[in-house]
Design a protein around this motif. Structure first.
Motif, short mmCIF file in Angstrom:
data_model
loop_
_atom_site.label_atom_id
_atom_site.label_comp_id
_atom_site.label_asym_id
_atom_site.label_seq_id
_atom_site.Cartn_x
_atom_site.Cartn_y
_atom_site.Cartn_z
N GLY A 1 0.82 -1.20 0.00
CA GLY A 1 0.00 0.00 0.00
C GLY A 1 0.85 1.24 0.00
N ILE A 2 0.23 2.39 -0.28
CA ILE A 2 0.93 3.66 -0.28
C ILE A 2 0.10 4.69 0.46
CG2 ILE A 2 -0.02 4.35 -2.54
CD1 ILE A 2 2.75 5.70 -3.07
N VAL A 3 0.78 5.50 1.30
CA VAL A 3 0.12 6.55 2.08
C VAL A 3 0.82 7.87 1.78
CG1 VAL A 3 -0.44 7.40 4.39
CG2 VAL A 3 -0.47 4.93 3.93
N GLY A 4 0.06 8.88 1.37
CA GLY A 4 0.63 10.18 1.05
C GLY A 4 -0.02 11.29 1.85
N TYR A 5 0.81 12.10 2.52
CA TYR A 5 0.33 13.22 3.33
C TYR A 5 0.58 14.54 2.60
CZ TYR A 5 0.65 16.74 7.08
OH TYR A 5 0.54 17.87 7.84
N SER A 6 -0.43 15.39 2.53
CA SER A 6 -0.34 16.72 1.93
C SER A 6 0.12 16.61 0.47
CB SER A 6 0.59 17.59 2.76
OG SER A 6 0.46 18.95 2.40
N GLN A 7 1.26 17.21 0.08
CA GLN A 7 1.69 17.06 -1.31
C GLN A 7 2.05 15.61 -1.60
OE1 GLN A 7 5.75 17.71 -2.88
NE2 GLN A 7 5.86 19.36 -1.36
N GLY A 8 2.31 14.83 -0.54
CA GLY A 8 2.53 13.40 -0.72
C GLY A 8 1.30 12.69 -1.25
N GLY A 9 0.11 13.29 -1.06
CA GLY A 9 -1.10 12.74 -1.67
C GLY A 9 -1.00 12.79 -3.19
N ALA A 10 -0.54 13.93 -3.72
CA ALA A 10 -0.30 14.02 -5.17
C ALA A 10 0.77 13.03 -5.58
CB ALA A 10 0.11 15.45 -5.53
N GLY A 11 1.80 12.89 -4.72
CA GLY A 11 2.85 11.92 -5.01
C GLY A 11 2.34 10.51 -5.10
N ALA A 12 1.36 10.18 -4.26
CA ALA A 12 0.79 8.83 -4.31
C ALA A 12 0.08 8.59 -5.63
CB ALA A 12 -0.17 8.63 -3.14
N TYR A 13 -0.71 9.57 -6.08
CA TYR A 13 -1.36 9.45 -7.38
C TYR A 13 -0.33 9.31 -8.49
CZ TYR A 13 -6.05 10.69 -5.63
OH TYR A 13 -7.25 10.68 -4.98
N ASN A 14 0.72 10.13 -8.44
CA ASN A 14 1.75 10.06 -9.47
C ASN A 14 2.50 8.73 -9.43
OD1 ASN A 14 1.35 12.57 -10.70
ND2 ASN A 14 2.56 13.64 -9.16
N THR A 15 2.67 8.19 -8.25
CA THR A 15 3.34 6.88 -8.13
C THR A 15 2.51 5.79 -8.81
OG1 THR A 15 4.37 7.54 -6.03
CG2 THR A 15 4.28 5.18 -6.52
N LEU A 16 1.20 5.86 -8.65
CA LEU A 16 0.34 4.86 -9.28
C LEU A 16 0.42 4.92 -10.80
CD1 LEU A 16 -2.90 4.90 -7.09
CD2 LEU A 16 -0.87 3.46 -6.87
N GLU A 17 0.77 6.08 -11.33
CA GLU A 17 0.92 6.21 -12.79
C GLU A 17 2.34 5.90 -13.25
OE1 GLU A 17 -0.88 9.45 -14.91
OE2 GLU A 17 -2.04 10.02 -13.14
N GLY A 18 3.24 5.61 -12.30
CA GLY A 18 4.63 5.35 -12.63
C GLY A 18 4.91 3.91 -12.99
N LYS A 19 6.18 3.58 -13.04
CA LYS A 19 6.60 2.26 -13.53
C LYS A 19 6.16 1.11 -12.65
CE LYS A 19 11.22 2.36 -11.36
NZ LYS A 19 11.03 1.16 -10.52
N ASP A 20 5.94 1.37 -11.36
CA ASP A 20 5.56 0.30 -10.44
C ASP A 20 4.13 0.45 -9.93
OD1 ASP A 20 8.05 -1.06 -10.44
OD2 ASP A 20 8.88 0.49 -9.14
N GLY A 21 3.34 1.25 -10.61
CA GLY A 21 1.99 1.53 -10.14
C GLY A 21 1.13 0.31 -9.94
N ASP A 22 1.35 -0.71 -10.77
CA ASP A 22 0.52 -1.91 -10.69
C ASP A 22 0.87 -2.80 -9.50
OD1 ASP A 22 2.98 -2.73 -11.63
OD2 ASP A 22 2.18 -3.96 -13.26
N LYS A 23 1.91 -2.45 -8.74
CA LYS A 23 2.29 -3.25 -7.58
C LYS A 23 1.52 -2.87 -6.32
CE LYS A 23 6.92 -4.38 -9.18
NZ LYS A 23 8.30 -3.94 -9.28
N PHE A 24 0.81 -1.75 -6.38
CA PHE A 24 0.11 -1.26 -5.19
C PHE A 24 -1.33 -1.77 -5.16
CE2 PHE A 24 3.59 1.68 -5.80
CZ PHE A 24 4.08 1.83 -4.51
N LYS A 25 -1.73 -2.19 -3.96
CA LYS A 25 -3.06 -2.77 -3.79
C LYS A 25 -4.06 -1.78 -3.19
CE LYS A 25 -5.31 -6.87 -1.84
NZ LYS A 25 -5.11 -8.10 -1.02
N THR A 26 -3.57 -0.76 -2.48
CA THR A 26 -4.46 0.23 -1.88
C THR A 26 -3.70 1.52 -1.66
OG1 THR A 26 -6.09 0.61 -0.13
CG2 THR A 26 -3.99 -0.34 0.55
N MET A 27 -4.45 2.63 -1.49
CA MET A 27 -3.86 3.95 -1.29
C MET A 27 -4.63 4.70 -0.22
SD MET A 27 -3.21 7.05 -4.06
CE MET A 27 -4.93 7.39 -4.43
N VAL A 28 -3.90 5.50 0.57
CA VAL A 28 -4.50 6.41 1.54
C VAL A 28 -3.94 7.80 1.30
CG1 VAL A 28 -4.80 6.99 3.98
CG2 VAL A 28 -4.73 4.59 3.28
#
Length: 317
Positions: free
Chosen positions: A159-186
């Motif tokens: 899973g991935i957890v992003g706080y404040s601008q890290g929330g945008a980072g979490a969305y961007n991570t899901l669109e990145g090269k390893d995005g399909d490895k994540f099962k949930t996001m907060v």
């Protein structure tokens, strides 16, 4: 080209952080923060306190240029002999000016509930690069017989957890090269579209409609979250665009941007326990005939969406 644009945007983020002082998370979380809250929810009370595991930590790398010169650190549960099994992995993304050193108490708390928790000292996480580098190092350690994390991570439960601008980072991570490895996001008081537009930070603008994994969005009712960082109407708009059949959102009363990480910690833990470790008690916060988050007077504007809750409700207190 996409990486070059993100790097340029990261530079703009750094300059903008001087302007965006209210969104900064550069303060140290009190190790005794759990004592601060008198939670009304019974399940919330359970996950507010530390879990059953002793916690240790290990530094994966520190100051390596190929990983952005940040420090990368992991907190992990000490397992009982004869009962070892791989544990879910949670990648964390800091808010502006934040770091894993300052947020260590909440990472220790999460690890005490059976998670391997990986963080770093990147203070500008919106690009998602440091999340990718964190994941790469954690998975490498999982295959390294000399590492204390050897075969400790369940690579199917991430899973991935992003706080404040890290929330945008979490969305961007899901669109990145390893995005399909994540099962949930907060997302925790994740920046929404208007603030990215006001500050001319394209890397803070993302497309929630591309998200297909379960998502929990938490924020506070305080003025910074309500008026600037995570306005309710934009939070709901993001929620409505997410394609997953399972999602939840809620705003913790009497919490604002600088204390939302600790205020929402219990339900964030419960969400991850449900999504990554099949905790049937934790899932009752978000499912069933009367999900606790919908009945909890400490939370406003709560919504749930999942196949096990036939008539999702919304609290408007």
């Amino acid at each position: 080209m996409k990486h070059i644009k993100k790097i340029l945007a990261a530079g703009i983020c750094l300059a903008a952080s001087l302007y965006l002082t209210p969104a900064m998370a550069a303060y140290e979380i009190d190790p005794d923060y759990t004592m601060k809250y008198n939670d009304p929810g019974k399940i919330e009370q359970r996950y507010r306190w530390h879990g059953p595991y002793e916690v240790k930590s290990v530094v994966l790398s520190d100051g390596e240029a190929k990983y952005g010169n940040y420090k990368y650190k992991v907190w992990y549960p000490v397992q009982q002999a004869g009962r070892e099994r791989p544990r879910p992995l949670v990648i964390t993304l800091n808010g502006t000016g934040g770091s894993c050193d300052k947020d260590e108490p909440i990472f220790r708390h999460l690890a005490s509930w059976g998670f391997v928790v990986a963080g770093n000292t990147d203070a500008q996480t919106a690009t998602g690069f440091s999340a990718e580098w964190t994941l790469d190092q954690a998975l490498a350690a999982n295959q390294d017989s000399k590492s204390p994390l050897y075969h400790q991570i369940d690579e199917k439960e991430i899973g991935i957890v992003g706080y404040s601008q890290g929330g945008a980072g979490a969305y961007n991570t899901l669109e990145g090269k390893d995005g399909d490895k994540f099962k949930t996001m907060v997302t925790v008081s994740g920046v929404t579209e208007s603030i990215g537009e006001k500050l001319h930070l394209p890397v803070w603008i993302y497309d929630p409609s591309k998200v297909t994994i379960p998502v929990f969005m938490a924020a506070g009712t305080g003025i910074l979250d309500r008026k600037l960082i995570t306005p309710l109407d934009e939070m709901k708009e993001n929620y409505s665009k997410i394609q997953s059949k399972t999602a939840a959102l809620g705003r913790r009363k009497d919490a604002d941007h600088l204390d939302i990480q600790t205020a929402a910690d219990a339900y964030i833990t419960a969400w991850l326990r449900w999504q990554l470790d099949d905790d049937i008690y934790a899932k009752r916060v978000f499912t069933g005939k009367a999900p606790e988050i919908l009945r909890n007077p400490a939370w406003d504007n709560a919504e749930v969406r999942n196949p096990e809750t036939t008539q999702p409700k919304q609290t408007e207190k």
